[in-house]
Enzyme design. Structure first.
Site, PDB file in Angstrom:
ATOM      1  N   ASN A  40      62.592 -21.936 -25.584  1.00 49.12           N
ATOM      2  CA  ASN A  40      63.786 -21.679 -25.418  1.00 49.12           C
ATOM      3  C   ASN A  40      64.453 -21.892 -26.977  1.00 49.12           C
ATOM      4  OD1 ASN A  40      63.424 -24.632 -24.936  1.00 49.12           O
ATOM      5  ND2 ASN A  40      65.202 -24.910 -23.892  1.00 49.12           N
ATOM      6  N   GLU A  42      68.444 -22.450 -28.100  1.00 48.65           N
ATOM      7  CA  GLU A  42      69.691 -22.425 -27.860  1.00 48.65           C
ATOM      8  C   GLU A  42      70.828 -22.174 -28.943  1.00 48.65           C
ATOM      9  OE1 GLU A  42      69.841 -26.655 -26.345  1.00 48.65           O
ATOM     10  OE2 GLU A  42      68.946 -26.009 -24.329  1.00 48.65           O
ATOM     11  N   CYS A  51      66.033 -18.311 -22.908  1.00 49.82           N
ATOM     12  CA  CYS A  51      65.075 -19.119 -21.919  1.00 49.82           C
ATOM     13  C   CYS A  51      63.717 -19.031 -22.837  1.00 49.82           C
ATOM     14  CB  CYS A  51      65.123 -18.892 -20.626  1.00 49.82           C
ATOM     15  SG  CYS A  51      66.499 -19.295 -19.809  1.00 49.82           S
ATOM     16  N   GLU A  53      60.998 -17.908 -21.346  1.00 50.78           N
ATOM     17  CA  GLU A  53      60.322 -17.030 -20.799  1.00 50.78           C
ATOM     18  C   GLU A  53      60.750 -15.565 -21.406  1.00 50.78           C
ATOM     19  OE1 GLU A  53      61.912 -19.433 -19.383  1.00 50.78           O
ATOM     20  OE2 GLU A  53      61.025 -19.900 -17.427  1.00 50.78           O
ATOM     21  N   CYS A  84      64.573 -19.013 -14.252  1.00 46.82           N
ATOM     22  CA  CYS A  84      65.920 -18.627 -13.650  1.00 46.82           C
ATOM     23  C   CYS A  84      65.944 -17.279 -13.324  1.00 46.82           C
ATOM     24  CB  CYS A  84      66.818 -18.991 -14.851  1.00 46.82           C
ATOM     25  SG  CYS A  84      67.038 -17.788 -15.955  1.00 46.82           S
ATOM     26  N   CYS A  87      65.600 -14.594 -15.988  1.00 47.88           N
ATOM     27  CA  CYS A  87      63.991 -14.442 -16.369  1.00 47.88           C
ATOM     28  C   CYS A  87      63.298 -13.818 -15.497  1.00 47.88           C
ATOM     29  CB  CYS A  87      63.531 -15.662 -16.689  1.00 47.88           C
ATOM     30  SG  CYS A  87      64.154 -16.415 -18.209  1.00 47.88           S
TER      31      CYS A  87
HETATM   32  N1  THU Z   1      65.307 -22.762 -19.554  1.00 51.36           N
HETATM   33  C1  THU Z   1      64.321 -22.142 -20.089  1.00 51.36           C
HETATM   34  O1  THU Z   1      63.997 -22.098 -21.172  1.00 51.36           O
HETATM   35  N2  THU Z   1      63.380 -21.826 -18.967  1.00 51.36           N
HETATM   36  C2  THU Z   1      63.587 -22.065 -17.501  1.00 51.36           C
HETATM   37  O2  THU Z   1      62.973 -21.659 -16.805  1.00 51.36           O
HETATM   38  C3  THU Z   1      65.046 -22.943 -17.340  1.00 51.36           C
HETATM   39  C4  THU Z   1      65.741 -23.367 -18.243  1.00 51.36           C
HETATM   40  C5  THU Z   1      66.151 -23.560 -20.760  1.00 51.36           C
HETATM   41  C6  THU Z   1      67.474 -22.838 -20.995  1.00 51.36           C
HETATM   42  C7  THU Z   1      68.359 -24.053 -21.772  1.00 51.36           C
HETATM   43  O3  THU Z   1      67.863 -24.038 -23.104  1.00 51.36           O
HETATM   44  C8  THU Z   1      67.735 -25.203 -21.059  1.00 51.36           C
HETATM   45  O4  THU Z   1      66.285 -24.979 -20.631  1.00 51.36           O
HETATM   46  C9  THU Z   1      68.367 -25.816 -20.123  1.00 51.36           C
HETATM   47  O5  THU Z   1      68.745 -25.165 -19.020  1.00 51.36           O
END
Ligand code: THU
Length: 127
Positions: A40, A42, A51, A53, A84, A87
């Site tokens: 991920n 941000e 994310c 994925e 999510c 994804c």
């Molecule tokens: N996140 C992912 O990278 N993958 C997931 O399947 C769920 C959420 C990340 C997005 C964000 O950076 C952090 O987790 C909190 O939501």
């Protein structure tokens, strides 16, 4: 731990998650057995976050891979997380038959993508 799981866990260490502190790694196995990872990423403008994925999918497609067999997601949550909705739809574009596994350091859970996204939107819907 198998190679795909190890790759997902290693990718998690590279997550850029200064805002949530929630680090996620993902590892895709392509049809030819190549492993491509993502984490991920941000942003101070929170909604731009990518994310793990989707990061893995974007990297893989950029490397020329468009067919995938398996995905492993690695997080530090107390229970395995599921991808999510965004994804799920992104994965569906390339691999409706994908096997999805989510792991923590102590547990794992498996699904098919079709189970996670029962009525995905497909290119055939555009005709
Ligand atoms: N996140 C992912 O990278 N993958 C997931 O399947 C769920 C959420 C990340 C997005 C964000 O950076 C952090 O987790 C909190 O939501």
């Amino acid at each position: 731990m198998n190679a795909l799981e190890t790759a997902a866990k290693a990718a998690r260490q590279r997550a850029y998650a200064p805002y949530s502190g929630f680090r996620v790694g993902a590892a895709l196995e392509t049809e030819d057995g190549t492993i491509v990872t993502g984490c991920n990423v941000e942003n101070a403008s929170y909604s731009l976050t990518i994310c793990a994925e989707r990061s893995a999918i974007a990297t893989a497609v950029g490397l020329g891979h468009t067919r995938f067999r398996r995905l492993v997601i690695s997080s530090e949550a107390s229970e395995p997380i599921s991808p999510c909705g965004s994804c799920r739809q992104t994965l569906w574009e390339f691999a409706p038959d994908l096997e999805v596994e989510s792991i923590t350091d102590t547990s794992r859970r498996n699904w098919s993508l079709a189970e996670l996204l029962p009525a995905g939107f497909s290119r055939s819907d555009l005709t």
